[in-house]
Design an enzyme around this catalytic site. Sequence first.
Site, short mmCIF file in Angstrom:
data_model
loop_
_atom_site.label_atom_id
_atom_site.label_comp_id
_atom_site.label_asym_id
_atom_site.label_seq_id
_atom_site.Cartn_x
_atom_site.Cartn_y
_atom_site.Cartn_z
N GLY A 55 24.72 31.56 45.42
CA GLY A 55 24.28 31.98 44.10
C GLY A 55 25.07 31.24 43.04
O GLY A 55 25.63 30.16 43.29
N SER A 57 23.19 31.31 53.61
CA SER A 57 22.92 32.70 53.28
C SER A 57 21.58 33.01 53.92
O SER A 57 20.82 32.09 54.28
CB SER A 57 22.90 32.94 51.77
OG SER A 57 21.80 32.29 51.17
N THR A 116 36.74 36.55 47.65
CA THR A 116 36.88 37.05 46.28
C THR A 116 35.68 37.92 45.90
O THR A 116 35.49 38.22 44.73
CB THR A 116 36.98 35.88 45.28
OG1 THR A 116 35.84 35.02 45.44
CG2 THR A 116 38.25 35.07 45.51
N SER A 117 34.89 38.31 46.90
CA SER A 117 33.67 39.09 46.64
C SER A 117 33.91 40.58 46.85
O SER A 117 34.20 41.30 45.90
CB SER A 117 32.53 38.59 47.53
OG SER A 117 32.16 37.28 47.15
N ARG A 118 33.82 41.05 48.08
CA ARG A 118 34.07 42.45 48.42
C ARG A 118 34.67 42.51 49.81
O ARG A 118 34.23 41.80 50.73
CB ARG A 118 32.79 43.29 48.37
CG ARG A 118 32.23 43.52 46.97
CD ARG A 118 33.14 44.39 46.14
NE ARG A 118 32.57 44.69 44.83
CZ ARG A 118 32.75 43.95 43.75
NH1 ARG A 118 33.46 42.82 43.84
NH2 ARG A 118 32.22 44.30 42.58
N GLU A 178 41.88 49.89 46.89
CA GLU A 178 42.37 49.32 45.64
C GLU A 178 42.69 50.44 44.67
O GLU A 178 41.87 51.35 44.50
CB GLU A 178 41.32 48.38 45.05
CG GLU A 178 41.02 47.17 45.92
CD GLU A 178 40.05 46.19 45.28
OE1 GLU A 178 39.69 46.39 44.08
OE2 GLU A 178 39.64 45.22 45.94
N HIS A 219 42.63 41.69 42.75
CA HIS A 219 41.26 41.77 42.23
C HIS A 219 41.21 41.28 40.78
O HIS A 219 40.80 42.00 39.87
CB HIS A 219 40.71 43.18 42.35
CG HIS A 219 39.20 43.21 42.45
ND1 HIS A 219 38.51 44.21 43.07
CD2 HIS A 219 38.26 42.34 42.00
CE1 HIS A 219 37.21 43.97 43.02
NE2 HIS A 219 37.04 42.83 42.36
N GLY A 225 39.40 38.53 39.79
CA GLY A 225 38.29 37.61 39.58
C GLY A 225 37.66 37.69 38.20
O GLY A 225 37.42 36.67 37.56
#
Length: 334
Positions: free
Chosen positions: A169, A190, A249-251, A280, A299, A301
Amino acid sequence: MTSEQPQNQPAPQTIRIAVLDDYQGVLRAMADWENLGKQAEVHFFRRHLGSGAGLIEALSGFDVIVATRERTPLPATVVDALPGLRLIVSTGGQNRSIDLAACKRRGIPVARAMGAPIARGATSELAWALILAIFKRLPQQQAALRAGNWQTDLTETLAGKVLGVVGLGSLGQSLARVGLAFGMDVVAWSPNLTDERAAAAGVQRVDKATLFRCSDVVSLHMALVPATAGMVGRDELQSMKRSACLINTSRDGLIADGALIEALDQGWIAAAGLDVFPVEPMPADHPLCRYANVVMTPHLGYVNVENFRVVYPNVVRQIRAWMAGEPIEALSAS
């Protein structure tokens, strides 16, 4: 401030607003909260309120909750336990930790407050900070230098190595462009990626197994939905090069429970760079803290000055619109 009410009119009803998870203590200065008028009482919570009964008790009596992304989940059990709750505003376009069905059932509108377009690539910038920290041994070399030691390790170049992008993306494409500029070979996968879309981004589409097997760096850029939960498991990690690193760095939920710890313990990968975690804020005694080959950031980002200076004035605008009975921008359910 709004102008004072005439003496023969009652004072406006007080509206209590809770701004959650102000970790840095900066949110008061990021917007003109005075624009909400004298009837607004704005409370900033620097301490993370956790979940369950403690969270419910802390938020009892508030009319409005301002949630910074997904830092504090608001499930149905919390929404239903706050009878005075009248509005939720979330930063960003989506927040999967808010139970929108429960809010709809209660008649509680949920607004979104968008951030700065210029900051949309900040997460991919952070991914590159983690990649460079790993390959240039920055944490180790800084620690050695501060201890009086000089050049204790060799670093590695990125040129000629393979960058595997999981999710092409906007963030994945941003990461890929930098990889190409470094002279890396970039591959992507993906579930719905086509050869045409990959070629348009200047990268090669490969299947998932090939990406994990051939890449020197694998960076995750997928949304966490039921179909992607645990998509990186022990099979994927075990197939990676022993010299490779994983960047997330996403989830955290994209990686199967326990799989990363096993990969680090077994030496299936050389290193990891993480900005997201199972819990977190992450406690200091979390198992991930014991690995010298894991570079971690808390976190960060989307956490930047440019973004916050846009998103929190938008929060104030959404609250003002709601107070005036005007339309708000609804949070996306997808």
